[in-house]
Structure formats: structure tokens, C-alpha cells
Design a protein around this motif. Structure first.
Motif, PDB file in Angstrom:
ATOM      1  N   VAL A   1       0.840  -1.197   0.000  1.00 24.42           N
ATOM      2  CA  VAL A   1       0.000   0.000   0.000  1.00 24.42           C
ATOM      3  C   VAL A   1       0.875   1.247   0.000  1.00 24.42           C
ATOM      4  N   TYR A   2       1.967   1.219   0.773  1.00 25.74           N
ATOM      5  CA  TYR A   2       2.835   2.385   0.883  1.00 25.74           C
ATOM      6  C   TYR A   2       3.596   2.672  -0.402  1.00 25.74           C
ATOM      7  N   THR A   3       3.755   1.683  -1.252  1.00 24.58           N
ATOM      8  CA  THR A   3       4.507   1.881  -2.477  1.00 24.58           C
ATOM      9  C   THR A   3       3.609   2.024  -3.702  1.00 24.58           C
TER      10      THR A   3
ATOM     11  N   ALA B   1       0.990   7.217  -3.330  1.00 24.10           N
ATOM     12  CA  ALA B   1       1.974   8.274  -3.559  1.00 24.10           C
ATOM     13  C   ALA B   1       1.291   9.548  -4.047  1.00 24.10           C
ATOM     14  N   THR B   2       0.306   9.405  -4.930  1.00 31.61           N
ATOM     15  CA  THR B   2      -0.437  10.555  -5.443  1.00 31.61           C
ATOM     16  C   THR B   2      -1.219  11.235  -4.322  1.00 31.61           C
ATOM     17  N   LEU B   3      -1.862  10.436  -3.475  1.00 32.43           N
ATOM     18  CA  LEU B   3      -2.604  10.990  -2.345  1.00 32.43           C
ATOM     19  C   LEU B   3      -1.672  11.749  -1.407  1.00 32.43           C
TER      20      LEU B   3
ATOM     21  N   VAL C   1       2.231  15.451   2.041  1.00 31.79           N
ATOM     22  CA  VAL C   1       2.881  14.544   2.983  1.00 31.79           C
ATOM     23  C   VAL C   1       4.086  13.898   2.310  1.00 31.79           C
ATOM     24  N   THR C   2       5.221  13.871   2.998  1.00 27.59           N
ATOM     25  CA  THR C   2       6.412  13.224   2.473  1.00 27.59           C
ATOM     26  C   THR C   2       6.412  11.767   2.895  1.00 27.59           C
TER      27      THR C   2
END
Length: 105
Positions: free
Chosen positions: A10-12, A17-19, A25-26
Motif C-alpha cells: 500500500v505504501y509503495t 503516492a499521489t494521495l 505529505v512526504t
């Protein structure tokens, strides 16, 4: 009951990433298999479970969970002494530390 974190996929994902980008948010990910990977979160969650749940498997309902967690977090940050800040509560340590800092020009 505390649940496992979201799976790394999910993190990748591109959508995630777009959200994150749209929210400003970094993203941050540690190296897989690193000894420090997720150590802070694991330690924090272990303390929460040990000190709040004690021997119970889970909370009775969501409201009880929220109340007990909020109460514990308030104590954790304002009264509970931590070894990393010379056995003072974090708020007392930060207040004393920031008083010694030079003011910016």
C-alpha cells in the motif's frame, strides 16, 4: 484490538503516492530488514498494550478504546517519566530544553 499495520504494498502504490503528494505529505520507508525498521512503533505499541490492556485481549468497544488510549497518551506525554529525557515527563523536558536555546536573529 490493535491491528497489524497496512502491508508495504500500500505504501509503495502509485495511488498512495499521489494521495500523499496532494496532501503535502512526504513518504518515508526504512530499508527492509533493517534493525531499526518499525522499532519505534513496535516499542510504543507494546507499551500501550502492556500499560492499558494489561492481560485483556482487546477493548470492549470503540468508545472505551478511544477513552483509555487518550487517557494513556495524555499521561504518557505529560506525567510518565522517560529514560531518554533524563527521567522527566516529555513536556517538562521540552520546556526546560527550549528555555536554554538561544533566540534566532
Amino acid at each position: 484490538m490493535l491491528q497489524r499495520p497496512v502491508e508495504p504494498a500500500v505504501y509503495t502504490s502509485k495511488d498512495y503516492a499521489t494521495l500523499c503528494k496532494s496532501l503535502g505529505v512526504t513518504q518515508s520507508m526504512g530499508a527492509i530488514g533493517s534493525s531499526a525498521d518499525n522499532a519505534l512503533a513496535e516499542s510504543f505499541n507494546a507499551a500501550l498494550k502492556r500499560e492499558v490492556l494489561q492481560d485483556a485481549a482487546c477493548w470492549t468497544d470503540e468508545l472505551t478504546c478511544r477513552r483509555q488510549t487518550f487517557r494513556w497518551l495524555t499521561r504518557y506525554n505529560t506525567k510518565r517519566r522517560h529514560s531518554w529525557c533524563r527521567y522527566q515527563p516529555p513536556t517538562a523536558y521540552e520546556t526546560a530544553y527550549t528555555a536554554t536555546l538561544a533566540t534566532a536573529a
